[in-house]
Design an enzyme around this catalytic site. Structure first.
Site, PDB file in Angstrom:
ATOM      1  N   ARG A 160       0.832  -1.211   0.000  1.00  0.00           N
ATOM      2  CA  ARG A 160       0.000   0.000   0.000  1.00  0.00           C
ATOM      3  C   ARG A 160       0.865   1.258   0.000  1.00  0.00           C
ATOM      4  O   ARG A 160       0.548   2.255   0.653  1.00  0.00           O
ATOM      5  CB  ARG A 160      -0.967   0.011   1.190  1.00  0.00           C
ATOM      6  N   SER A 236     -11.505  -1.046   2.700  1.00  0.00           N
ATOM      7  CA  SER A 236     -10.615  -1.312   3.838  1.00  0.00           C
ATOM      8  C   SER A 236     -10.059   0.001   4.385  1.00  0.00           C
ATOM      9  O   SER A 236      -9.371   0.724   3.665  1.00  0.00           O
ATOM     10  CB  SER A 236      -9.461  -2.222   3.405  1.00  0.00           C
ATOM     11  N   GLU A 332      -5.336   3.143   6.026  1.00  0.00           N
ATOM     12  CA  GLU A 332      -5.052   3.053   4.592  1.00  0.00           C
ATOM     13  C   GLU A 332      -5.614   4.274   3.875  1.00  0.00           C
ATOM     14  O   GLU A 332      -5.187   4.643   2.799  1.00  0.00           O
ATOM     15  CB  GLU A 332      -5.676   1.766   4.044  1.00  0.00           C
TER      16      GLU A 332
END
Length: 336
Positions: A160, A236, A332
């Site tokens: 990520r 998420s 995130e």
């Protein structure tokens, strides 16, 4: 350009904040003109708005990346290299590739957002990351207007993460195109992650194609993740934490059913959703916001929530997980 525009339709959390100005960017030439016209104005590049959380009104100009187009760069019997413009919808690209029979991104079906934002956080799901297919990322410098092409290795992709997420590069580069390489035959399907294999077995699929895998992924995601058009969310919210072996072994003694994925001899990835669920947060409501009842990794806006409310909920969860497991969760989602 539009003045004093609500950004509620442009972010998947459905946070009702305003921008001073909104520009719909449909060409590189238009972008260059705006950079010239607004040299000192604060600017925010927005793709699908699926990985951000607005905490307040944006005092500046929001640039919507809607530059569209696909073209073949090169092709042979085994693979095809494509240049995809940054304003293309990511899921639409996946399904277009699947329809053509091209392999490589089928596991990334139904991920929200646009092609231009995919490399920024190196989107990934079910054992595949977008870095696996990216050859180049084409950018325009928002200060100098210089065109710069980043090769895959120059993007410094990680979990990520990419060079575009570094503090010094925040808002610096407008990603106008991404070059990807997909397989036309002899591709290796990734079936071992998550419930893909189980779903294929339930569907009596013995020799899966890219279409079968994409459809399985879509079914899994739809069964667990809320539709942002119905319930505001960004998918998420937290990254899956990576912990050292010593802490992992200590936790496994206490929680023998804890799921995990071995990354290296000393690095273990733990599903953040499991941690949050086991800590009792799954399905919890906190005023106008909460934790989704089917996937604890997803924070939701039930209609009138603010970015600050969602951020406060995230901070409570981070604190609870740290106290219970000595694991520090990281968001995130980007706070704006």
């Amino acid at each position: 350009m539009q003045k004093n525009i609500s950004l509620k339709p442009y972010n998947s959390f459905g946070i009702d904040v305003q921008a001073d100005w909104l520009a719909n960017i449909t060409s590189e030439e238009q972008l260059l003109t705006i950079i010239d016209d607004l040299p000192n104005a604060q600017k925010l590049i927005l793709g699908g708005g699926s990985n951000i959380l607005f905490l307040s009104d944006f005092k500046g100009t929001v640039l919507l990346n809607n530059i569209k187009g696909k073209k073949i760069v090169s092709e042979d019997d085994n693979q095809i290299t494509l240049e995809i413009k940054g304003g293309e919808n990511w899921h639409d690209l996946v399904m277009w590739a699947v329809k053509k029979g091209y392999g490589g991104i089928e596991n990334l079906a139904l991920i929200p957002g646009k092609v231009g934002t995919a490399p920024i956080q190196n989107i990934g799901a079910y054992g595949v990351e977008v870095k696996d297919v990216i050859k180049e990322v084409h950018t325009i410098d928002m200060h100098t207007k210089a065109v710069k092409v980043f090769l895959n290795r120059q993007c410094k992709f990680g979990y990520r993460h990419s060079i575009f997420k570094l503090p010094e590069n925040k808002g610096k580069y407008f990603i106008n195109a991404v070059v990807i390489q997909l397989q036309k035959k002899n591709y290796q399907l990734n079936l071992n992650y998550g419930a893909i294999q189980t779903t294929l077995e339930e569907r009596n699929v013995n020799s899966p194609t890219v279409k079968d895998v994409a459809e399985a992924v879509i079914a899994i995601r739809q069964s667990k993740l809320p539709d942002p058009k119905k319930i505001g969310n960004a998918g998420s919210f937290f990254k899956n934490p990576v912990i050292e072996k010593k802490l992992f072994e200590k936790l496994l003694q206490k929680y023998p059913k804890m799921p995990y994925y071995v990354l290296s001899e000393n690095q273990i990835k733990i599903p953040a959703g499991w941690l949050i669920d086991q800590a009792g947060w799954k399905g919890k409501h906190c005023g106008n916001v909460g934790v989704h009842d089917k996937q604890a990794l997803v924070l939701v806006n039930y209609g009138n929530g603010t970015g600050e409310e969602i951020k406060a909920l995230a901070e409570k969860i981070i604190k609870a997980i740290d106290e219970k497991y000595q694991i520090q969760l990281q968001a995130e989602v980007n706070y704006i």
